[in-house]
Enzyme design. Structure first.
Site, PDB file in Angstrom:
ATOM      1  N   GLY A  45      41.841 -43.747 -17.366  1.00 43.83           N
ATOM      2  CA  GLY A  45      42.766 -42.896 -16.431  1.00 43.83           C
ATOM      3  C   GLY A  45      41.680 -41.999 -15.513  1.00 43.83           C
ATOM      4  O   GLY A  45      42.134 -41.859 -14.335  1.00 43.83           O
ATOM      5  N   CYS A  46      40.630 -41.360 -16.074  1.00 41.27           N
ATOM      6  CA  CYS A  46      39.613 -40.715 -15.383  1.00 41.27           C
ATOM      7  C   CYS A  46      39.022 -41.619 -14.238  1.00 41.27           C
ATOM      8  O   CYS A  46      38.765 -41.098 -13.191  1.00 41.27           O
ATOM      9  CB  CYS A  46      38.565 -39.987 -16.166  1.00 41.27           C
ATOM     10  SG  CYS A  46      39.519 -38.804 -17.411  1.00 41.27           S
ATOM     11  N   THR A  47      38.719 -42.646 -14.427  1.00 44.39           N
ATOM     12  CA  THR A  47      38.124 -43.703 -13.588  1.00 44.39           C
ATOM     13  C   THR A  47      39.152 -43.805 -12.508  1.00 44.39           C
ATOM     14  O   THR A  47      38.770 -43.933 -11.105  1.00 44.39           O
ATOM     15  CB  THR A  47      37.546 -45.019 -14.157  1.00 44.39           C
ATOM     16  OG1 THR A  47      36.624 -44.637 -15.256  1.00 44.39           O
ATOM     17  CG2 THR A  47      36.866 -45.906 -13.098  1.00 44.39           C
ATOM     18  N   SER A  50      39.713 -40.854 -10.191  1.00 44.03           N
ATOM     19  CA  SER A  50      38.527 -40.727  -9.229  1.00 44.03           C
ATOM     20  C   SER A  50      38.372 -41.767  -8.180  1.00 44.03           C
ATOM     21  O   SER A  50      38.194 -41.533  -7.027  1.00 44.03           O
ATOM     22  CB  SER A  50      37.244 -40.531 -10.149  1.00 44.03           C
ATOM     23  OG  SER A  50      37.199 -39.545 -10.908  1.00 44.03           O
TER      24      SER A  50
END
Length: 155
Positions: A45-47, A50
């Site tokens: 999710g964070c990738t 970003s």
């Protein structure tokens, strides 16, 4: 998690960033600031979040907005994360968690019935004078970067 902060002055911060830099609220004055807090670098999710903000960096720049991703990851991990995924937004390290606390994004979370402390995926839109104009809590990644850009354009 603390109150919304919407409509109030943004809490001050000064953090180390990828590439050996620093970012502070004071240094962002005069432009719109998008602060997106994410749980952990190099997780799915964070990738994706970003990458979405990175893909739209030029569009944010056209409306005088700068995007900063914030996590508790150490700077070296942020450098690797940025290089691995060819990210072009600033990534800030709040390793001690002070900024997460002041922005009210650090708290108890539950995953698969297990409780733990972590960062709630949250985005803050701060105007050029340092006021929090909008807060998105418990962000769902798909379409979020566009929704933030739309909010900047609507102001």
């Amino acid at each position: 998690m603390t109150d919304n902060l919407e409509g109030s002055e943004a809490p001050e911060f000064d953090m180390a960033t990828d590439g050996g830099g620093r970012v502070s609220l004071e240094g962002l004055r005069g432009q719109w600031a998008v602060l997106y807090f994410y749980p952990k670098a190099d997780t799915p999710g964070c990738t994706n979040q970003s990458k979405d903000f990175s893909a739209m960096k030029t569009a944010f720049g056209r409306v005088n907005a700068v995007v900063v991703g914030i996590s508790k990851d150490p700077v070296k991990k942020l450098d690797r994360f940025k290089d691995k995924h060819e990210l072009n937004v600033t990534l800030a390290s709040d390793e001690g968690g002070d900024v997460c606390e002041r922005y009210g994004v650090w708290g108890e979370k539950t995953l698969y019935g297990r409780k733990f402390m972590g960062i709630e995926r949250t985005t803050f839109l701060i105007d050029p004078e340092g006021q929090v104009r909008r807060v998105w809590r418990k962000v769902k990644v798909p379409g979020h970067a566009q929704a933030v850009l739309d909010a900047v354009n609507a102001t």
